[in-house]
Design a protein around this motif. Structure first.
Motif, PDB file in Angstrom:
ATOM      1  N   VAL A  88       0.889  -1.271   0.070  1.00  0.00           N
ATOM      2  CA  VAL A  88       0.097  -0.099  -0.073  1.00  0.00           C
ATOM      3  C   VAL A  88       0.883   1.087  -0.189  1.00  0.00           C
ATOM      4  CG1 VAL A  88      -1.825   1.417   1.151  1.00  0.00           C
ATOM      5  CG2 VAL A  88      -1.953  -0.970   1.048  1.00  0.00           C
ATOM      6  N   LEU A  89       1.899   1.348   0.870  1.00  0.00           N
ATOM      7  CA  LEU A  89       2.722   2.274   0.892  1.00  0.00           C
ATOM      8  C   LEU A  89       3.466   2.655  -0.325  1.00  0.00           C
ATOM      9  CD1 LEU A  89       3.789   2.267   4.871  1.00  0.00           C
ATOM     10  CD2 LEU A  89       2.250   4.151   3.588  1.00  0.00           C
ATOM     11  N   ILE A  90       3.895   1.440  -0.535  1.00  0.00           N
ATOM     12  CA  ILE A  90       4.714   1.842  -2.047  1.00  0.00           C
ATOM     13  C   ILE A  90       3.831   2.374  -3.054  1.00  0.00           C
ATOM     14  CG2 ILE A  90       5.891   0.498  -4.067  1.00  0.00           C
ATOM     15  CD1 ILE A  90       6.895  -1.550  -1.786  1.00  0.00           C
ATOM     16  N   ALA A  91       2.707   1.737  -3.208  1.00  0.00           N
ATOM     17  CA  ALA A  91       1.697   2.554  -4.264  1.00  0.00           C
ATOM     18  C   ALA A  91       1.463   3.959  -4.112  1.00  0.00           C
ATOM     19  CB  ALA A  91       0.415   1.678  -4.422  1.00  0.00           C
ATOM     20  N   TRP A  92       1.164   3.921  -2.660  1.00  0.00           N
ATOM     21  CA  TRP A  92       0.865   5.618  -2.130  1.00  0.00           C
ATOM     22  C   TRP A  92       2.047   6.310  -2.675  1.00  0.00           C
ATOM     23  CZ3 TRP A  92       3.750   8.201   0.909  1.00  0.00           C
ATOM     24  CH2 TRP A  92       3.288   9.519   1.217  1.00  0.00           C
TER      25      TRP A  92
END
Length: 119
Positions: free
Chosen positions: A6-10
């Protein structure tokens, strides 16, 4: 939910907004930016990214160091060792604060009922 994913995509979404929507971060962070290709595996919806960004900004109000670490690692894509040098913290402190930051964001996403769907 895989919070790293999730944080990589964000972070991929947020990278283009550095200096516009997100407050300035520690001096020297932009010098160590990693190439985009390592982080182009999946995407979140724009709405989810904006909502996650709001939660990350709330983290800044409570824990500035954790915010700096998240922004450096995920939005600016700086290597872990370089973040430790730039922020002048030990690896143990870095990984401890990173784990706490990820836990906070995961809880914030759950409590805000942000719908996480990868495109």
């Amino acid at each position: 939910m895989n919070i790293d994913r999730v944080l990589i995509a964000w972070g991929r979404f947020a990278n283009s907004r550095i200096g516009t929507e997100y407050p300035c971060i520690a001096a020297g962070m932009k010098l160590a930016v990693m190439p985009l290709s390592r982080y182009s595996m999946f995407n979140l919806t724009d709405e989810a990214c904006f909502l996650i960004g709001e939660q990350i900004l709330k983290l800044k109000e409570k824990q500035d160091l954790r915010y700096e670490i998240l922004m450096a690692r995920y939005a600016l894509r700086i290597e872990d060792v370089d973040i430790c040098k730039i922020l002048n913290i030990s690896r143990a402190t870095y990984f401890n604060e990173l784990a706490k930051a990820k836990s906070y964001i995961e809880g914030a996403i759950d409590s805000a009922k942000i719908d996480i769907h990868f495109l």
